[in-house]
Scaffold this active site. Structure first.
Site, PDB file in Angstrom:
ATOM      1  N   HIS A 811     -22.878   1.421   8.438  1.00  0.00           N
ATOM      2  CA  HIS A 811     -22.964   1.695  10.014  1.00  0.00           C
ATOM      3  C   HIS A 811     -21.518   2.095  10.460  1.00  0.00           C
ATOM      4  CE1 HIS A 811     -26.591  -1.023  10.214  1.00  0.00           C
ATOM      5  NE2 HIS A 811     -27.153   0.151  10.338  1.00  0.00           N
ATOM      6  N   GLU A 814     -18.938   0.000  12.209  1.00  0.00           N
ATOM      7  CA  GLU A 814     -18.521  -1.155  11.991  1.00  0.00           C
ATOM      8  C   GLU A 814     -17.282  -1.117  10.995  1.00  0.00           C
ATOM      9  OE1 GLU A 814     -22.007  -2.713  10.235  1.00  0.00           O
ATOM     10  OE2 GLU A 814     -23.122  -2.574  12.415  1.00  0.00           O
ATOM     11  N   HIS A 908     -21.236  -5.567   6.503  1.00  0.00           N
ATOM     12  CA  HIS A 908     -21.355  -5.162   7.566  1.00  0.00           C
ATOM     13  C   HIS A 908     -20.380  -5.711   9.015  1.00  0.00           C
ATOM     14  CE1 HIS A 908     -25.425  -2.853   7.319  1.00  0.00           C
ATOM     15  NE2 HIS A 908     -25.245  -3.538   6.239  1.00  0.00           N
ATOM     16  N   GLU A 991     -21.913 -10.195   7.403  1.00  0.00           N
ATOM     17  CA  GLU A 991     -21.737  -9.503   8.876  1.00  0.00           C
ATOM     18  C   GLU A 991     -20.472 -10.411   9.254  1.00  0.00           C
ATOM     19  OE1 GLU A 991     -23.348  -7.838  10.507  1.00  0.00           O
ATOM     20  OE2 GLU A 991     -25.583  -7.869   9.962  1.00  0.00           O
TER      21      GLU A 991
HETATM   22 ZN   LIG Z   1     -24.540  -2.849  10.345  1.00  0.00          ZN
END
Ligand SMILES: [Zn+2]
Length: 1129
Positions: A811, A814, A908, A991
């Site tokens: 992504h 990010e 992420h 994350e």
């Molecule tokens: Zn992500």
């Protein structure tokens, strides 16, 4: 407690069952608590109810009503609900109908009956239907019509009508029978008399407005104008603020009528916005009126007319021709349809429906099919196709001949190998690229050919800034003019050229020499060289200065920003003023990505975003120091704006500039919870402080009134607003959502890293896994320890190491993932003994950037095909999602040669939660969570080891936020597919927050790049805990602080589906109901109406507009004061 006109009463019932009920309620010594729903009292209750419905005589009916009221006044709502379950509502309705049908109804009975009905009905969700069935609705309305002159009776009827109107059909029935007009007539302009009745009327009026039909009726009959006049009158004349409850109730009605488009339009055209804005200003000055501010502000937010974004199209300014798809098909991806219909009308109805049937959508999302959980699907490609990935395991075939050579020589060759590195990268790119092989028909439509990739790069720095350095006085006036770099003819040996330039130094060179700080693992020239090969859709030829110059984390911690009280309210009021005082608004476009010829006024800020990862599309000056900013949608899409990165210059120092990013899409943001954007000042950097710093005040994030171009008005955007005071005049600054990390930065970083290692010690190889859609190479890095010797034993040890596969930045929005990855890469290449041990234990395969094109072109979520690449893992398309296709292919390959990774982790960033945490996969926990029997389900709990270790090692890590559930909606993500299809037990998504931590020693601090990199280090540390070669590691005394318990499985950490944050103090959304006034409930109103004798009743006149006698007035007033004081506590 309350007697209805009689001080004593008698009971002539003879039924045995009633004894208990009767005694305890009537005799003073009886304890009420003994009346809790015991079997005896229940049957007693039933008898009471049946007697009530059939009784003809006044005395006994009154007695029963009195008993019931005593019963219900004490204790909790449970008693009332019990009464309802026993048919209490029906009995009361029947009694009402029986009594009221008489030619001259007996109000001695009717009044307590209505009061009781209001209290009970208020808690009976089906009261409307029941009242209709009993024929009580029109009847009550008629009672009201007969008693317009009698305040007390009218109030009682109004409460009952309010309660009945909780059902849509009942409310419509009231509307059809002119109920709205009758009720409205009972709402006078300012008076001090009969305030209870007036409030009851306003509340009843508001209650019947819960339906679309009634709202239409009210709008068409012009009642909005009436309501506004009433509100204004009460606002102006209620100078002692004794009727706040009435003013609040009027606002509530205005809220109801503006659920419809017509209502909002009428409100707006009748000057409602201006009126409410004025009254709100007055309310803000008086704390006694604070309860009116919030409903007023919400009302204005709702009624501000929708405004289209000032764009010609919702589609991204950047488009990319997709192979195999005609260019015109781009519009297929337009998310916002062309329909202009506005279904806001539905809101009134929707609003009415209670949301009690809210089902837990999260649990629905869990995969409960144990076949899907446990059985590995077939390969998604022919087995023969896997052989091509052999080339990505060079450590298995490498003969390490260099180990025999002198290490001195090796080192020197390594340090001078940068040009070769380049070539190595380029050469590995074409022959090894499976993409080219598989998509032979793929025509390179992408305009930028190899020859163009060496376009000159420059900085977009104003000459004044550069002028601060005396050495650059020779710098051309036009800073965007090209320096000598322009003469570079061939991109392949630009480093050679960089060397030549030393004779002919550019301003940039001198700047670097004079001002550059030493930034570890960063080299501006390597950056510039890497950037020259990066292929972007707009052919960027300007570098973002921070990316080029480099960033050092600032000293010290950066605490989360405290939220200023009512900051959103203040911002919204400023937004409303735009509509009211249009003459104060500049409204001038000062930057447009699609209009390069745009002349920017000399006194306004200058914006720019045509550099890697930049994505500002348009800037509109709103006021002298305020700008609306519009972000570019993801390439080939009309959506996904959240990430931002742009340059700003021509500022005045020490003036707060307000920036509003007006097309954000997420429904909430950490910007409401202490997060700040980041700022980089070129002048500061040149003065030796090359820092991205957290900056900005007055930060908040809320739903706004913009809508897409030609889209449905229902589609909404959110504003992310913040104010920045720039320190220097004439600086060039950069603002971003988070610390930028570009693709060229990765390329340069890998090169620096490669130069930093001792090749006799560390086996470090960078290869190109494949090209992206726009043909940017996707690097694959191999890191492991070189064998101690070329002896069979050492080579055997090397070839039997476990594999760890790490990926990141799928992504683009990010960049935190990239900073964590940077920490991981640097650590693994370091001389730290743990790193050395890790290299000797594992072979690391790292694909640091799965979405190069997205990162380059400043997209937030997608690739150039407007697809979320982390949803393509089930069946990735070799042409459209090459990086995912080949990463998966490579994992298949490892699997096929018996080297299934021990750990897989995809890095992420998380925009809505704090801390750092892991998502993993567990059959048992998924089934357990969805209440499926897990007895007999065997599972290796080893997936918990890494999170548990991280919990101990990493201060930012939160094990409570981790979960191991397999959701259907995540079935095509890297984590789930690698776990299910490749069979990796420890397959994770890591994350990292954009904000900071709310636990541990980092609590209350925002995470900077230092902390993110540190997280990447800690993740490596945690990998020791899963080594099979535990003894060896222990003997090295490296990890005695890591407790290796694999055997406990608990379910305590599954609380991650809770709300990410507690609700914000201020509503982010505005389509909510009017905020309730505390302490002003129906019950207390009803009870107040009961106080006072019946004798007063007869004397009471119709509410007069004249003032009352002083004594009466003051008593009414004092009663209301008591009430309002409760409300404002
Ligand atoms: Zn992500």
């Amino acid at each position: 407690m309350f007697n209805y006109g009689r001080s004593t009463f008698t009971w002539n019932g003879t039924l045995k069952e009633l004894q208990g009920t009767y005694h305890s309620s009537v005799c003073k010594e009886g304890r009420r608590s003994s009346m809790a729903a015991s079997p005896n009292s229940s049957s007693g209750l039933e008898v009471l109810l049946s007697t009530l419905q059939n009784a003809g005589d006044v005395e006994s009916t009154l007695n029963i009503l009195n008993v019931l009221d005593e019963l219900l006044s004490a204790g909790t709502d449970r008693r009332i609900h019990y009464l309802i379950s026993k048919g209490g509502s029906e009995a009361l309705l029947k009694a009402l109908v029986n009594t009221a049908r008489c030619f001259s109804p007996n109000y001695t009975i009717l009044l307590p009956l209505l009061h009781l009905l209001a209290k009970v009905g208020h808690r009976d969700r089906r009261i409307g239907m029941k009242a209709e069935d009993a024929g009580g609705v029109v009847l009550t309305l008629n009672l009201l019509k007969q008693n317009l002159e009698n305040a007390k009776r009218a109030a009682a009827c109004l409460w009952v009508i309010q309660v009945f109107a909780s059902s849509v059909s009942t409310a419509n029935l009231i509307g059809e029978n002119c109920g709205i007009d009758v009720i409205f007539r009972l709402i006078p302009p300012y008076t001090t008399k009969n305030l209870h009745t007036i409030k009851a009327a306003i509340n009843a009026f508001g209650a019947v407005l819960c339906t679309k039909a009634n709202v239409c009726l009210v709008v068409s009959k012009g009642y909005i104008s009436g309501l506004l006049r009433l509100y204004e009158d009460w606002h102006c004349k209620d100078t002692h603020h004794v009727a706040i409850a009435i003013r609040h109730a009027l606002l509530r009605c205005l809220h109801k009528v503006t659920y419809s488009t017509a209502g909002r339009e009428a409100f707006f055209s009748l000057g409602g916005l201006r009126l409410i804005h004025q009254t709100t200003q007055a309310c803000l000055l008086n704390t006694a009126l604070s309860s009116l501010v919030e409903p007023s502000v919400q009302l204005m937010r709702k009624c501000l007319p929708k405004t289209q974004l000032p764009l010609t199209s919702n589609l991204s300014a950047y488009s990319f021709p997709i192979p195999g798809r005609p260019h015109s098909d781009l519009h297929v991806n337009v998310a916002f349809g062309d329909s202009c219909e506005d279904s806001d009308e539905e809101e009134a109805e929707k609003h009415q429906e209670t949301t009690t049937t809210e089902n837990n959508s999260y649990d629905d999302d869990l995969e409960t099919d144990s076949n899907k959980l446990r059985h590995r699907p077939e390969l998604d490609r022919p087995k023969e196709a896997l052989a091509q990935y052999n080339v990505f395991c060079p450590e298995l075939s490498h003969d390490f001949q260099e180990l025999d050579l002198g290490s001195e020589k090796e080192k020197s060759s390594a340090s001078s190998s940068s040009d070769e590195d380049d070539e190595e990268l380029c050469s590995s790119w074409s022959p090894h690229s499976p993409q080219i092989k598989e998509s032979g028909s793929f025509q390179r439509k992408y305009s930028k050919g190899a020859g163009q990739s060496d376009s000159p790069h420059d900085f977009h720095i104003s000459s004044t800034v550069l002028g601060t350095s005396p050495s650059v006085s020779a710098m051309p006036k036009d800073s965007r003019g090209n320096t000598s770099q322009q003469q570079n003819g061939n991109g392949h040996n630009d480093e050679q050229e960089a060397g030549d330039e030393s004779c002919n130094k550019t301003a940039i060179d001198r700047l670097l020499e004079r001002n550059a700080s030493v930034i570890p693992f960063h080299d501006p020239k390597l950056y510039s060289s890497a950037a020259s090969k990066t292929r972007s859709i707009p052919d960027f030829n300007i570098l973002g200065f921070p990316d080029f110059w480099g960033h050092l984390p600032p000293q010290g911690h950066e605490p989360m920003a405290p939220r200023k009280p009512n900051v959103q309210r203040q911002k919204v009021l400023e937004d409303v003023q735009r509509f009211l005082n249009k003459e104060d608004i500049v409204n001038k476009v000062v930057f447009d990505l699609e209009d390069c010829g745009l002349q920017c006024p000399s006194e306004s800020l200058k914006f720019f975003s045509k550099f890697e990862s930049g994505n500002l599309r348009k800037a509109v000056q709103v006021r002298k120091y305020e700008y609306d900013l519009i972000l570019n949608a993801d390439v080939n899409s009309s959506q996904n704006s959240q990430w931002f990165y742009f340059e700003v210059s021509n500022m005045e120092p020490c003036v707060p500039y307000r920036f509003n990013i007006i097309n954000c899409e997420k429904t909430n943001s950490q910007f409401n919870y202490g997060m700040q954007p980041v700022l980089y000042s070129v002048r500061e950097a040149l003065d030796g402080r090359p820092h991205w710093v957290r900056a900005g005040t007055e930060i908040c994030y809320y739903r706004n009134n913009f809508c897409p171009v030609r889209g449905r008005k229902m589609d909404t955007f959110y504003t992310m607003t913040f104010s920045i005071s720039f320190r220097h005049s004439d600086d060039v600054c950069y603002l971003a959502y988070h610390y930028p990390y570009s693709y060229s930065a990765l390329k340069a970083h890998l090169k620096v890293l490669q130069k930093s290692i001792d090749p006799a010690d560390i086996f470090f190889q960078q290869q190109t896994l494949c090209g992206s859609l726009a043909e940017n190479p996707c690097p694959l890095v191999t890191i492991t320890a070189c064998p101690a010797s070329r002896g069979w034993k050492d080579l055997h040890q090397l070839r039997n190491r476990s594999y760890i596969v790490l990926t990141g930045r799928v992504h683009p929005g990010e960049p935190n993932a990239s900073w964590v990855m940077k920490g991981t890469l640097e650590f693994l290449c370091s001389s730290d003994p743990v790193a050395q041990s890790l290299r000797e234990t594992y072979v690391f395969k790292i694909i640091p950037m799965l979405n190069p094109d997205g990162v380059i072109n400043g997209t937030n979520r997608c690739n150039l095909n407007s697809e979320d690449l982390n949803r393509q893992w089930c069946k990735p398309d070799p042409v459209l999602s090459p990086t995912i296709f080949h990463t998966k292919g490579f994992l298949y390959h490892l699997n096929s040669i018996g080297r299934t990774p021990l750990v897989y982790c995809d890095y992420h960033g998380h925009s809505r939660k704090k801390n750092v945490f892991l998502y993993g996969c567990s059959v048992k926990e998924t089934l357990w969570q969805s209440s499926v029997d897990t007895v007999g389900v065997k599972e290796d709990p080893g997936y918990r080891t890494i999170p548990k270790t991280l919990d101990r090692l990493a201060p930012a890590f939160s094990i409570n936020s981790c979960n191991y559930l397999v959701e259907k909606s995540r079935s095509a993500t890297a984590r789930v597919v690698v776990w299910r299809e490749i069979g990796v037990l420890r397959s994770y998504t890591m994350e990292s927050t954009f904000n900071g931590c709310d636990q541990g020693i980092c609590k209350g601090l925002q995470m900077g790049t230092r902390e993110l990199q540190e997280m990447g280090v800690k993740f490596c540390h945690s990998l020791l805990s899963v080594s099979k070669d535990v003894k060896n590691l222990y003997s090295r005394r490296l990890i005695n602080h890591i407790d290796l318990d694999h055997n406990t499985l608990d379910h305590t950490s599954n609380d991650c589906f809770e709300d990410d944050e507690p609700p914000c103090v201020e509503e982010i959304e505005y389509s909510k109901d009017c905020p309730a006034q505390k302490g002003a409930d129906l019950d207390s109103d009803v009870n107040n109406n009961m106080v006072g004798s019946d004798e007063d009743e007869a004397c009471e006149e119709e509410h007069q507009r004249n003032s009352l006698s002083p004594s009466h007035s003051s008593s009414t007033k004092s009663r209301l004061i008591t009430q309002t004081s409760i409300g404002t506590e």
